[in-house]
Design a protein around this motif. Sequence first.
Motif, PDB file in Angstrom:
ATOM      1  N   LEU A  16       0.948  -0.972   0.063  1.00 32.20           N
ATOM      2  CA  LEU A  16      -0.225  -0.109   0.273  1.00 32.20           C
ATOM      3  C   LEU A  16       0.760   1.117   0.080  1.00 32.20           C
ATOM      4  CD1 LEU A  16      -1.925  -1.208   3.102  1.00 32.20           C
ATOM      5  CD2 LEU A  16      -3.299  -1.095   0.675  1.00 32.20           C
ATOM      6  N   PRO A  17       0.330   2.830  -0.309  1.00 35.96           N
ATOM      7  CA  PRO A  17       0.983   3.956  -0.642  1.00 35.96           C
ATOM      8  C   PRO A  17       1.005   4.016   0.687  1.00 35.96           C
ATOM      9  CG  PRO A  17      -0.591   4.200  -1.198  1.00 35.96           C
ATOM     10  CD  PRO A  17      -1.093   2.487  -1.138  1.00 35.96           C
ATOM     11  N   ASP A  18       1.864   4.607   1.277  1.00 35.79           N
ATOM     12  CA  ASP A  18       2.024   5.567   2.581  1.00 35.79           C
ATOM     13  C   ASP A  18       1.707   6.463   2.532  1.00 35.79           C
ATOM     14  OD1 ASP A  18       4.641   6.630   1.760  1.00 35.79           O
ATOM     15  OD2 ASP A  18       5.585   5.985   2.808  1.00 35.79           O
ATOM     16  N   ALA A  19       2.108   7.755   3.396  1.00 39.10           N
ATOM     17  CA  ALA A  19       1.859   9.094   3.198  1.00 39.10           C
ATOM     18  C   ALA A  19       2.064  10.246   2.033  1.00 39.10           C
ATOM     19  CB  ALA A  19       2.268  10.401   4.973  1.00 39.10           C
ATOM     20  N   ASP A  20       3.496   9.391   1.684  1.00 38.76           N
ATOM     21  CA  ASP A  20       4.693   9.874   1.226  1.00 38.76           C
ATOM     22  C   ASP A  20       4.275   9.497  -0.747  1.00 38.76           C
ATOM     23  OD1 ASP A  20       5.845  11.788   2.693  1.00 38.76           O
ATOM     24  OD2 ASP A  20       7.424  10.441   3.300  1.00 38.76           O
ATOM     25  N   GLY A  21       3.366   8.442  -0.419  1.00 34.55           N
ATOM     26  CA  GLY A  21       2.819   7.552  -1.687  1.00 34.55           C
ATOM     27  C   GLY A  21       4.306   6.697  -1.910  1.00 34.55           C
ATOM     28  N   ASN A  22       4.754   5.858  -1.188  1.00 35.14           N
ATOM     29  CA  ASN A  22       5.751   5.151  -1.593  1.00 35.14           C
ATOM     30  C   ASN A  22       5.230   3.704  -1.165  1.00 35.14           C
ATOM     31  OD1 ASN A  22       7.997   7.165  -2.039  1.00 35.14           O
ATOM     32  ND2 ASN A  22       8.331   7.372   0.264  1.00 35.14           N
ATOM     33  N   GLN A  23       5.783   2.646  -1.772  1.00 33.83           N
ATOM     34  CA  GLN A  23       4.878   1.537  -2.075  1.00 33.83           C
ATOM     35  C   GLN A  23       5.605   0.492  -0.311  1.00 33.83           C
ATOM     36  OE1 GLN A  23       2.428   0.112  -2.980  1.00 33.83           O
ATOM     37  NE2 GLN A  23       2.039   2.258  -3.994  1.00 33.83           N
ATOM     38  N   VAL A  24       4.985   0.674   0.351  1.00 35.99           N
ATOM     39  CA  VAL A  24       5.135  -0.284   2.041  1.00 35.99           C
ATOM     40  C   VAL A  24       4.508  -1.762   1.619  1.00 35.99           C
ATOM     41  CG1 VAL A  24       5.351  -0.617   4.128  1.00 35.99           C
ATOM     42  CG2 VAL A  24       6.097   1.473   2.236  1.00 35.99           C
ATOM     43  N   SER A  25       5.206  -2.531   1.837  1.00 32.34           N
ATOM     44  CA  SER A  25       4.567  -4.132   1.376  1.00 32.34           C
ATOM     45  C   SER A  25       5.195  -4.650   2.857  1.00 32.34           C
ATOM     46  CB  SER A  25       4.845  -4.583   0.531  1.00 32.34           C
ATOM     47  OG  SER A  25       6.498  -4.843   0.401  1.00 32.34           O
ATOM     48  N   LEU A  26       3.926  -6.140   3.359  1.00 30.75           N
ATOM     49  CA  LEU A  26       4.380  -6.398   4.862  1.00 30.75           C
ATOM     50  C   LEU A  26       5.764  -7.204   4.542  1.00 30.75           C
ATOM     51  CD1 LEU A  26       3.074  -7.832   7.492  1.00 30.75           C
ATOM     52  CD2 LEU A  26       1.760  -9.249   6.250  1.00 30.75           C
ATOM     53  N   ALA A  27       6.015  -8.029   3.187  1.00 36.16           N
ATOM     54  CA  ALA A  27       6.792  -8.693   2.981  1.00 36.16           C
ATOM     55  C   ALA A  27       7.843  -8.129   3.312  1.00 36.16           C
ATOM     56  CB  ALA A  27       7.098  -8.826   1.781  1.00 36.16           C
ATOM     57  N   GLY A  28       8.038  -7.058   3.030  1.00 42.75           N
ATOM     58  CA  GLY A  28       9.606  -6.142   3.314  1.00 42.75           C
ATOM     59  C   GLY A  28       9.993  -6.042   4.950  1.00 42.75           C
ATOM     60  N   HIS A  29       8.769  -6.490   5.948  1.00 40.44           N
ATOM     61  CA  HIS A  29       9.347  -6.863   7.491  1.00 40.44           C
ATOM     62  C   HIS A  29       9.593  -7.884   7.565  1.00 40.44           C
ATOM     63  CE1 HIS A  29       7.685  -2.423   8.218  1.00 40.44           C
ATOM     64  NE2 HIS A  29       7.116  -2.186   7.553  1.00 40.44           N
ATOM     65  N   LEU A  30       9.713  -8.774   6.699  1.00 35.94           N
ATOM     66  CA  LEU A  30       9.983 -10.677   6.866  1.00 35.94           C
ATOM     67  C   LEU A  30      10.770 -10.617   8.305  1.00 35.94           C
ATOM     68  CD1 LEU A  30       9.161 -12.942   3.888  1.00 35.94           C
ATOM     69  CD2 LEU A  30       8.102 -13.120   6.847  1.00 35.94           C
ATOM     70  N   GLY A  31      11.124 -11.382   8.841  1.00 37.87           N
ATOM     71  CA  GLY A  31      12.391 -11.845   9.848  1.00 37.87           C
ATOM     72  C   GLY A  31      12.247 -10.326  11.325  1.00 37.87           C
ATOM     73  N   ARG A  32      10.942  -9.492  11.416  1.00 38.84           N
ATOM     74  CA  ARG A  32      10.251  -9.099  12.268  1.00 38.84           C
ATOM     75  C   ARG A  32       9.164  -9.468  12.388  1.00 38.84           C
ATOM     76  NH1 ARG A  32      13.864  -5.309  15.132  1.00 38.84           N
ATOM     77  NH2 ARG A  32      12.255  -3.443  14.878  1.00 38.84           N
ATOM     78  N   LYS A  33       8.365  -9.012  14.064  1.00 39.01           N
ATOM     79  CA  LYS A  33       7.442  -8.623  13.874  1.00 39.01           C
ATOM     80  C   LYS A  33       6.807  -7.487  14.001  1.00 39.01           C
ATOM     81  CE  LYS A  33       7.733 -12.601  17.792  1.00 39.01           C
ATOM     82  NZ  LYS A  33       7.077 -12.875  19.067  1.00 39.01           N
ATOM     83  N   VAL A  34       5.448  -7.493  13.628  1.00 37.10           N
ATOM     84  CA  VAL A  34       4.865  -6.406  12.774  1.00 37.10           C
ATOM     85  C   VAL A  34       3.629  -5.717  13.585  1.00 37.10           C
ATOM     86  CG1 VAL A  34       3.902  -5.438  11.318  1.00 37.10           C
ATOM     87  CG2 VAL A  34       5.299  -6.705  10.024  1.00 37.10           C
ATOM     88  N   ILE A  35       3.156  -4.889  14.414  1.00 37.38           N
ATOM     89  CA  ILE A  35       1.638  -4.666  14.543  1.00 37.38           C
ATOM     90  C   ILE A  35       1.521  -4.231  14.175  1.00 37.38           C
ATOM     91  CG2 ILE A  35       1.267  -3.483  16.336  1.00 37.38           C
ATOM     92  CD1 ILE A  35       3.713  -4.171  18.027  1.00 37.38           C
ATOM     93  N   VAL A  36       0.565  -4.326  13.037  1.00 39.25           N
ATOM     94  CA  VAL A  36      -0.900  -4.153  11.369  1.00 39.25           C
ATOM     95  C   VAL A  36      -1.705  -3.262  12.978  1.00 39.25           C
ATOM     96  CG1 VAL A  36      -1.784  -4.566   9.462  1.00 39.25           C
ATOM     97  CG2 VAL A  36       0.199  -5.259  10.378  1.00 39.25           C
ATOM     98  N   TYR A  37      -2.017  -2.059  12.961  1.00 37.84           N
ATOM     99  CA  TYR A  37      -3.547  -1.438  13.130  1.00 37.84           C
ATOM    100  C   TYR A  37      -3.951  -1.064  12.804  1.00 37.84           C
ATOM    101  CZ  TYR A  37      -2.088   3.213  14.158  1.00 37.84           C
ATOM    102  OH  TYR A  37      -1.622   4.876  13.863  1.00 37.84           O
ATOM    103  N   PHE A  38      -5.752  -1.046  12.348  1.00 38.40           N
ATOM    104  CA  PHE A  38      -5.952  -0.058  11.673  1.00 38.40           C
ATOM    105  C   PHE A  38      -7.312   0.738  12.506  1.00 38.40           C
ATOM    106  CE2 PHE A  38      -5.486  -4.797  10.432  1.00 38.40           C
ATOM    107  CZ  PHE A  38      -5.355  -4.452   8.786  1.00 38.40           C
ATOM    108  N   TYR A  39      -7.572   1.216  11.694  1.00 39.92           N
ATOM    109  CA  TYR A  39      -8.450   2.746  12.043  1.00 39.92           C
ATOM    110  C   TYR A  39      -9.219   3.743  11.304  1.00 39.92           C
ATOM    111  CZ  TYR A  39      -4.493   5.999  10.871  1.00 39.92           C
ATOM    112  OH  TYR A  39      -3.651   6.535   9.164  1.00 39.92           O
TER     113      TYR A  39
END
Length: 158
Positions: A16-39
């Motif tokens: 998905l795009p971030d606040a600057d329009g850069n694409q961020v993927s969950l796959a880019g965080h493999l190897g770390r735990k991720v807190i994904v929060y929805f608001y």
Amino acid sequence: MSERLQPGDTAPAFTLPDADGNQVSLAGHLGRKVIVYFYPAALTPGCTKQACDFTDNLEVFAGAGYDVIGISPDKPAKLEKFRETENLKVTLLADEDHAVLEAYGAYGEKQNYGRTYVGVIRSTVIVDEQGKVERTLYNVKATGHVAKLLRDLKVETA
């Protein structure tokens, strides 16, 4: 309506795009735990409180091996304004078509003041280093949620 995720499920992949329009993927965080929060919406009182709480504890979460990603149906430009207005450090992603919200069970029927409608269900999903769902929290309250998460995850604060 979307089904809720369960511990052990594979976390749905997203980019998905971030606040600057850069694409961020969950796959880019493999190897770390991720807190994904929805608001539900940037620049609203509850969502601001929650985002500020995550920002205030970002280093604590990072020190415990967690990355934090906030996802809402807002446009990237609104997320940029939210980040700048509130001095947020947490990664904010735009899910304008609700595809990721639905995949995570964070979009569906809600009730507010006796009225039923469809919208974002304030939720948090903890994803482990291998991309599996470790924990799910649905219908969370904005105030106090981050403090509860720190306790539940046994993350030490200074």
